[in-house]
Write a protein that holds these residues in place. Structure first.
Motif, PDB file in Angstrom:
ATOM      1  N   ALA A  65       0.899   4.086  -2.932  1.00  0.00           N
ATOM      2  CA  ALA A  65       0.673   5.493  -2.598  1.00  0.00           C
ATOM      3  C   ALA A  65       1.841   6.354  -3.063  1.00  0.00           C
ATOM      4  CB  ALA A  65       0.465   5.651  -1.090  1.00  0.00           C
TER       5      ALA A  65
ATOM      6  N   ALA B  19       0.924  10.324  -3.480  1.00  0.00           N
ATOM      7  CA  ALA B  19       0.022  10.673  -2.376  1.00  0.00           C
ATOM      8  C   ALA B  19       0.763  11.470  -1.297  1.00  0.00           C
ATOM      9  CB  ALA B  19      -0.575   9.408  -1.770  1.00  0.00           C
TER      10      ALA B  19
ATOM     11  N   VAL C 164      -1.315   9.240   3.707  1.00  0.00           N
ATOM     12  CA  VAL C 164      -0.832   7.858   3.791  1.00  0.00           C
ATOM     13  C   VAL C 164      -0.654   7.446   5.243  1.00  0.00           C
ATOM     14  CG1 VAL C 164       1.039   6.286   3.172  1.00  0.00           C
ATOM     15  CG2 VAL C 164       0.279   8.019   1.534  1.00  0.00           C
TER      16      VAL C 164
ATOM     17  N   GLU D 180       1.759   6.927  -6.750  1.00  0.00           N
ATOM     18  CA  GLU D 180       0.692   7.859  -7.118  1.00  0.00           C
ATOM     19  C   GLU D 180       0.962   9.285  -6.643  1.00  0.00           C
ATOM     20  OE1 GLU D 180      -2.932   6.204  -5.607  1.00  0.00           O
ATOM     21  OE2 GLU D 180      -2.782   4.437  -6.881  1.00  0.00           O
TER      22      GLU D 180
ATOM     23  N   ARG E 137       0.832  -1.206   0.000  1.00  0.00           N
ATOM     24  CA  ARG E 137       0.000   0.000   0.000  1.00  0.00           C
ATOM     25  C   ARG E 137       0.867   1.257   0.000  1.00  0.00           C
ATOM     26  NH1 ARG E 137      -4.503  -0.274   4.431  1.00  0.00           N
ATOM     27  NH2 ARG E 137      -5.347   1.442   3.190  1.00  0.00           N
TER      28      ARG E 137
END
Length: 66
Positions: free
Chosen positions: A10, A15, A20, A13, A6
């Motif tokens: 993230a 993020a 996060v 992307e 994950r």
């Protein structure tokens, strides 16, 4: 392992680390900003290491490529 995947997703992307930290790590960056940032950075570092070379250790091979 799920947490690391994950974190990698993230990161890919772009993020925000605060988002996060809150969603993936379960640490509120508004209440504990230092802890949240440190946890995010250290966990992401481990995730990147595992993605780049650490997986060899999981399958029992050498940790460095020849």
């Amino acid at each position: 392992m799920t947490t690391y995947w994950r974190l990698l997703d993230a990161n890919a992307e772009g993020a925000d680390w605060r988002e996060v930290s809150r969603i993936v790590l379960g640490i509120d960056p508004d209440r504990e900003p230092k802890r949240a940032r440190q946890a995010f950075e250290t966990h992401l570092e481990r995730a990147l290491c595992m993605a780049n070379s650490g997986y060899r250790q999981l399958r029992g091979g050498p940790s460095k490529a020849p």
